[in-house]
Design a protein around this motif. Structure first.
Motif, short mmCIF file in Angstrom:
data_model
loop_
_atom_site.label_atom_id
_atom_site.label_comp_id
_atom_site.label_asym_id
_atom_site.label_seq_id
_atom_site.Cartn_x
_atom_site.Cartn_y
_atom_site.Cartn_z
N PRO A 198 0.91 -1.63 -0.20
CA PRO A 198 -0.14 -0.74 -0.06
C PRO A 198 0.83 1.37 0.16
O PRO A 198 0.29 2.31 -0.58
CB PRO A 198 -0.48 0.16 1.22
CG PRO A 198 -0.35 -1.12 1.53
CD PRO A 198 0.52 -2.33 1.40
N ALA A 241 -6.64 3.45 9.98
CA ALA A 241 -7.24 4.96 9.69
C ALA A 241 -6.40 5.74 11.21
O ALA A 241 -7.09 7.14 10.94
CB ALA A 241 -7.83 5.27 9.00
N ALA A 262 2.25 6.74 10.29
CA ALA A 262 1.33 7.22 9.58
C ALA A 262 1.72 5.74 8.49
O ALA A 262 0.72 5.03 7.98
CB ALA A 262 1.26 8.06 9.34
N ASP A 263 3.05 5.41 8.24
CA ASP A 263 3.11 4.01 6.70
C ASP A 263 2.56 2.90 8.11
O ASP A 263 2.16 2.16 6.89
CB ASP A 263 4.42 4.23 7.04
CG ASP A 263 4.71 5.40 5.65
OD1 ASP A 263 3.95 6.11 5.02
OD2 ASP A 263 5.72 5.84 6.05
N ARG A 313 0.80 2.46 9.59
CA ARG A 313 -1.19 2.27 10.50
C ARG A 313 -1.14 1.68 8.49
O ARG A 313 -2.75 1.59 9.05
CB ARG A 313 -1.35 3.28 10.93
CG ARG A 313 -1.29 3.30 12.34
CD ARG A 313 -1.43 4.26 13.13
NE ARG A 313 -1.53 4.27 14.77
CZ ARG A 313 -0.84 4.91 15.37
NH1 ARG A 313 -0.65 6.90 14.77
NH2 ARG A 313 -0.78 4.01 17.08
N LEU A 314 -0.78 2.79 7.71
CA LEU A 314 -1.22 2.19 6.64
C LEU A 314 -1.79 0.55 6.07
O LEU A 314 -2.01 0.36 5.74
CB LEU A 314 -0.83 3.11 5.55
CG LEU A 314 -0.95 3.05 3.52
CD1 LEU A 314 -2.79 3.69 3.87
CD2 LEU A 314 -0.26 3.93 3.27
#
Length: 295
Positions: free
Chosen positions: A144, A294, A285-286, A288-289
């Motif tokens: 992703p 989110a 953040a990466d 969680r992606l």
């Protein structure tokens, strides 16, 4: 037609410049005697306290291999010791039951040289004599995180240890594989630290590693237990408190292997806490992606 994995040594490309192959092993003498001759670059074997005569057998049969015997099992830290001994720009990791396809050590080094922000190249992995694609590879290919213009393939926040070539200076600068996590699951903390330091990891499908799993393997539950132990310790070292709590809860819900993993993490918690350094928000953040979270 001869397959790449069985090509005779005389037909193989010359050794690539700037590459050392580092292999860690424990009590797999026969596997090593079969796979070590396949490597096309200088080899450093770090032996994790084998008791089956590995050190003597490899030194006798393969005198060109540098053997570093350890008194005890250091887990994946053995790879860090091997990389520290190597004096080359790049280090390719292999296990005692894996090897890089002919010509692909040089190909991987060329990719790393062409992409100066790339610290780790993860090759595709073909499993067994039938050369099945490792099921993890399609997941890596569909990362992703996408494929930025400055990288040769999908960006990752993890990798497969036995299918990675690393930029040695970047690897050692973030500590390599540490003595807390040990093995398996050792790639996660290293990947987080490389990302925090501004380095990239990418999957490159054009480079191949062959993996013929050894018949001497740990049972599945034991491996799941060890992975949960590593996951908890990595969370303690690098993630915010709420993520640590979430990881502990997930381990508890995972049943017997997860709960055993929690118990086995306890002796190493003081060492993990001493090394605690939460990664930057962009890295979180990466993460969680990748997890589809989110929050």
């Amino acid at each position: 037609m001869t397959s790449p994995s069985s090509a005779p040594a005389a037909s193989r490309p010359s050794a690539p410049d700037g590459v050392t192959v580092v292999v860690m092993s424990r009590d797999r003498r026969e596997d090593l005697l079969a796979t070590l001759p396949r490597h096309e670059a200088p080899v450093v074997l770090v032996d994790n306290g084998s008791t089956d005569g590995t050190v003597g057998a490899v030194r006798a049969a393969l005198p060109h291999v540098t053997v570093l015997p350890l008194a005890e099992n250091a887990g994946a830290r053995a790879r860090t010791i091997g990389a520290g001994h190597a004096g080359t720009e790049f280090v390719a990791f292999a296990d005692d039951d894996s090897w890089w396809a002919p010509g692909d050590l040089a190909r991987a080094a060329a990719v790393l040289r062409a992409h100066p922000r790339l610290a780790v190249l993860n090759a595709r992995v073909l499993v067994g004599p039938e050369e099945r694609l490792d099921p993890l590879c399609p997941e890596l290919a569909a990362s992703p995180l996408g494929t930025p213009e400055h990288l040769p393939g999908p960006r990752l926040l993890g990798f497969i240890g036995c299918a990675a070539m690393v930029r040695r200076d970047a690897f050692l600068a973030v500590g390599g594989f540490d003595p807390v996590v040990r093995f398996p699951g050792e790639e996660e903390r290293l990947s987080l630290d490389l990302a925090a330091a501004g380095w990239d990891i990418a999957y490159v499908d054009a480079v191949t590693v062959h993996h013929h799993p050894s018949t001497r393997r740990h049972d599945r539950d034991a491996r799941r237990t060890a992975i949960w132990r590593s996951r908890v310790l990595t969370a303690v070292m690098r993630l915010p408190a709420r993520d640590v709590a979430r990881t502990v809860a997930e381990a508890f819900r995972a049943g017997a292997p997860g709960r055993r993993g929690l118990r086995r993490a306890l002796p190493d918690l003081p060492a993990a806490l001493r090394r605690r350094r939460v990664v930057p928000a962009a890295v979180l953040a990466d993460l969680r992606l990748l997890a589809g979270d989110a929050a």
